[in-house]
Design a protein around this motif. Structure first.
Motif, short mmCIF file in Angstrom:
data_model
loop_
_atom_site.label_atom_id
_atom_site.label_comp_id
_atom_site.label_asym_id
_atom_site.label_seq_id
_atom_site.Cartn_x
_atom_site.Cartn_y
_atom_site.Cartn_z
N SER A 170 6.56 71.35 20.46
CA SER A 170 6.38 72.07 19.20
C SER A 170 4.95 71.89 18.70
CB SER A 170 7.38 71.54 18.16
OG SER A 170 7.02 70.24 17.77
N ALA A 171 4.58 72.66 17.69
CA ALA A 171 3.23 72.59 17.14
C ALA A 171 2.95 71.26 16.45
CB ALA A 171 3.01 73.74 16.16
N ARG A 172 3.98 70.54 16.08
CA ARG A 172 3.81 69.23 15.45
C ARG A 172 3.76 68.10 16.48
NH1 ARG A 172 7.03 69.12 9.80
NH2 ARG A 172 6.01 70.94 8.92
N GLY A 173 3.80 68.45 17.76
CA GLY A 173 3.69 67.45 18.80
C GLY A 173 5.02 66.86 19.24
N ARG A 174 6.13 67.44 18.83
CA ARG A 174 7.44 66.93 19.22
C ARG A 174 7.80 67.46 20.60
NH1 ARG A 174 13.02 69.01 17.58
NH2 ARG A 174 14.36 67.41 18.44
N LEU A 175 8.18 66.57 21.50
CA LEU A 175 8.63 66.95 22.84
C LEU A 175 10.14 66.79 22.92
CD1 LEU A 175 5.85 65.13 24.83
CD2 LEU A 175 6.35 67.56 25.04
N ARG A 176 10.80 67.79 23.48
CA ARG A 176 12.26 67.67 23.67
C ARG A 176 12.66 68.38 24.96
NH1 ARG A 176 14.81 72.43 21.68
NH2 ARG A 176 13.34 73.71 20.57
N LEU A 177 13.83 68.02 25.43
CA LEU A 177 14.35 68.52 26.70
C LEU A 177 15.70 69.18 26.42
CD1 LEU A 177 13.51 68.33 29.69
CD2 LEU A 177 14.82 66.24 29.83
N CYS A 178 15.91 70.37 26.97
CA CYS A 178 17.20 71.04 26.79
C CYS A 178 17.56 71.83 28.04
CB CYS A 178 17.18 71.95 25.56
SG CYS A 178 15.96 73.27 25.61
N SER A 179 18.86 72.11 28.19
CA SER A 179 19.37 72.86 29.34
C SER A 179 19.40 74.34 29.02
CB SER A 179 20.80 72.42 29.68
OG SER A 179 20.84 71.09 30.05
N GLU A 180 19.17 75.15 30.03
CA GLU A 180 19.27 76.60 29.87
C GLU A 180 20.57 77.09 30.50
OE1 GLU A 180 15.76 78.30 31.60
OE2 GLU A 180 14.82 78.32 29.63
N ARG A 181 21.28 77.92 29.80
CA ARG A 181 22.50 78.60 30.24
C ARG A 181 23.68 77.69 30.52
NH1 ARG A 181 18.47 81.49 32.37
NH2 ARG A 181 18.59 80.65 34.45
N LEU A 182 23.53 76.57 31.23
CA LEU A 182 24.65 75.66 31.42
C LEU A 182 24.18 74.22 31.33
CD1 LEU A 182 25.46 74.69 34.86
CD2 LEU A 182 24.67 77.02 34.78
N ASN A 183 25.08 73.36 30.88
CA ASN A 183 24.77 71.97 30.61
C ASN A 183 24.48 71.23 31.91
OD1 ASN A 183 24.53 69.64 29.19
ND2 ASN A 183 26.53 69.81 28.20
N VAL A 184 23.35 70.54 31.98
CA VAL A 184 22.97 69.76 33.15
C VAL A 184 22.96 68.29 32.75
CG1 VAL A 184 21.15 69.28 34.84
CG2 VAL A 184 21.57 71.62 34.12
N ARG A 185 23.88 67.50 33.31
CA ARG A 185 23.92 66.05 33.13
C ARG A 185 23.91 65.62 31.66
NH1 ARG A 185 24.91 62.43 35.89
NH2 ARG A 185 23.29 61.02 35.22
N GLY A 186 24.60 66.33 30.81
CA GLY A 186 24.72 65.92 29.41
C GLY A 186 23.53 66.28 28.54
N ILE A 187 22.54 66.98 29.06
CA ILE A 187 21.41 67.40 28.26
C ILE A 187 21.85 68.66 27.49
CG2 ILE A 187 19.04 68.26 28.30
CD1 ILE A 187 18.64 66.54 30.82
N ALA A 188 21.65 68.64 26.19
CA ALA A 188 22.15 69.72 25.34
C ALA A 188 21.54 71.08 25.69
CB ALA A 188 21.86 69.39 23.87
N LEU A 189 22.27 72.13 25.37
CA LEU A 189 21.78 73.48 25.59
C LEU A 189 20.65 73.80 24.62
CD1 LEU A 189 25.13 75.42 26.08
CD2 LEU A 189 23.44 74.90 27.81
N CYS A 190 19.72 74.64 25.05
CA CYS A 190 18.61 75.05 24.20
C CYS A 190 19.12 75.93 23.07
CB CYS A 190 17.58 75.84 25.01
SG CYS A 190 16.77 74.89 26.29
N GLN A 191 18.60 75.72 21.89
CA GLN A 191 18.96 76.53 20.73
C GLN A 191 17.88 77.56 20.54
OE1 GLN A 191 20.88 74.83 17.63
NE2 GLN A 191 21.99 73.51 19.02
N LEU A 192 18.29 78.80 20.47
CA LEU A 192 17.30 79.89 20.31
C LEU A 192 17.00 80.18 18.87
CD1 LEU A 192 18.67 82.21 23.07
CD2 LEU A 192 16.79 80.62 23.23
#
Length: 192
Positions: A170-192
């Motif tokens: 993000s523009a504030r320097g926050r890094l995050r990881l999310c899954s696209e379309r289906l959940n991979v190993r418990g990583i949450a889905l991306c919010q659009l």
């Protein structure tokens, strides 16, 4: 809580064990009459067929599980690389813009873009697994600015046969990881 490395047992497992144990018991008259003391060829073929189907199912799920582990491991390593790069940019109060080299192998780095990944000087991330691909990334300048820990927002998408993971800055320097379309190993889905 069950460990992630323990195999999952099918709902058919207790039934198959009971049938196998009953069939193996010579004194049991549950399946056999007094004249029959063994298994017929049809019964043996049915047991072999069921065992083969369960083995095939297990092997395919094991491969998918290994792919998901490799994808998650690569994404976590890339996230750690970017956090380290962000901390260095903040500490030295200098920008650290990223460059991307697609292909085999792909790489991500900071500084002057090299002609290929092998001859890259400075900060560089190379993936450990060849099946994890750099699917997409932000085309504009993307990276960190040392002043007040700011950043130019963007995303990086990694994928393989198990799915795809998006690393978002993000523009504030926050890094995050999310899954696209289906959940991979418990990583949450991306919010659009």
């Amino acid at each position: 809580m069950r460990s992630a490395l323990q195999p999952r047992r099918s709902a058919l497992y207790p039934c198959l064990v009971a049938i196998t144990l009953a069939a193996m018991n010579a004194n049991s008259d549950f399946f056999f009459d007094a004249r029959q003391r063994g298994m017929t060829l049809i019964e043996l073929l049915a047991v072999i067929l069921i065992a083969g189907m369960l083995t095939g199912w297990g092997v395919s799920h094991w491969r998918h599980y290994q792919q998901a582990l490799r994808l998650e491991h690569t994404a976590q390593q890339l996230l750690a690389f970017l956090v380290r790069l962000q901390a260095d940019a903040n500490w030295r109060n200098r920008p650290a813009l990223l460059w991307f080299k697609a292909g085999e192998p792909w790489c991500i780095g900071s500084g002057e873009p090299p002609p290929d990944c092998v001859s890259a000087p400075g900060e560089l991330y190379l993936p450990h697994y060849r099946d994890v691909l750099l699917s997409a990334h932000t085309g504009k300048d993307f990276g960190f600015y040392g002043l007040r820990n700011g950043a130019q927002g963007g995303h990086i998408v990694l994928s393989n046969g198990a799915g795809s993971l998006r690393l978002v800055l993000s523009a504030r320097g926050r890094l995050r990881l999310c899954s696209e379309r289906l959940n991979v190993r418990g990583i949450a889905l991306c919010q659009l």
